[in-house]
Design an enzyme around this catalytic site. Sequence first.
Site, PDB file in Angstrom:
ATOM      1  N   SER A 132       0.838  -1.198   0.000  1.00 16.11           N
ATOM      2  CA  SER A 132       0.000   0.000   0.000  1.00 16.11           C
ATOM      3  C   SER A 132       0.883   1.262   0.000  1.00 16.11           C
ATOM      4  O   SER A 132       1.574   1.516  -0.968  1.00 16.11           O
ATOM      5  CB  SER A 132      -0.972  -0.040   1.180  1.00 16.11           C
ATOM      6  N   HIS A 174      -4.155  -0.735  -4.475  1.00 14.97           N
ATOM      7  CA  HIS A 174      -5.609  -0.938  -4.298  1.00 14.97           C
ATOM      8  C   HIS A 174      -6.303  -0.639  -5.625  1.00 14.97           C
ATOM      9  O   HIS A 174      -7.362  -0.010  -5.656  1.00 14.97           O
ATOM     10  CB  HIS A 174      -6.155  -0.007  -3.205  1.00 14.97           C
ATOM     11  N   GLU A 201      -5.246  -5.376  -4.854  1.00 15.86           N
ATOM     12  CA  GLU A 201      -5.063  -5.880  -3.488  1.00 15.86           C
ATOM     13  C   GLU A 201      -4.722  -7.374  -3.506  1.00 15.86           C
ATOM     14  O   GLU A 201      -5.116  -8.114  -4.409  1.00 15.86           O
ATOM     15  CB  GLU A 201      -6.333  -5.635  -2.679  1.00 15.86           C
TER      16      GLU A 201
END
Length: 280
Positions: A132, A174, A201
């Site tokens: 992330s 994401h 993800e």
Amino acid sequence: MVASDIRRQLVIIGGAEDKEGDCQILREFVRYAGGTKAKIVIMTAATELPREVGENYIRVFERLGAEDVRILDTETREDGSSSTALAAINKATGIFFTGGDQARITSILKDTEIDAAIHQRFSEGIVIGGTSAGAAIMPDVMIIEGDSETNPRMEIVDLGPGLAFLPGVVIDQHFSQRGRLGRLVAALAQQPAVLGFGIDENTAMVVTDNQFQVIGQGCVTVVDDSEVVHSNVGEILKDEPLAVCGAKLHILPHGYKFDFQTRKPILDSRTVTTVPVPAA
């Protein structure tokens, strides 16, 4: 070992990776870091919950058999010259950046002694991983923030300096879950990178030297701007729609590879499918 023998390795994760089941992606990170001899440093600069987040990764990495796992929490730039932290980095075989806010990572670490030490170890062949926010900081110019689920416009994305482990590209995370194709295209239009990577993800780009392989449940979307024949970026205002003609798009699921130098997927006879051309 001569310089040409050193393999530069990155595990770049799109976020929300499995930490409870088989842990496919984190398992590969541990393997690249040395398996049961791995010495892993967890960088928690991105998060405001360093102990909670760090201990979660300690639990996973220890369950997978890593020999030594420790948290390196840097809350201020003054921590960027900590002798204890530098000693841990110099002994590490793998360094992992957690999720959170990527701007926190760069504001605290960029151009510090810790930053220099991590880059030195990377040049010596240890694996660097990030999920992330920890994925966002991998290029030299990173996406700081931006709007999702919208068409590309210059106003929807803010860029800033990254940590430059993988320069000359743009990375977003994401990706399909948050509809971020528009902001990846807008980011590419704002700086001279020709390759953009959108990582889903529980999916990772595992980079070794000049290529990467996709692992995980989702896909890596590659946007190649190198042969664009038209863009209106020089003609529009910030809130007006961006036009891009001639860009290439590749969607790569688990097992597929991509070559940075040729800017092409690496296909063999088992994976190539000929798409029929419709009759006139």
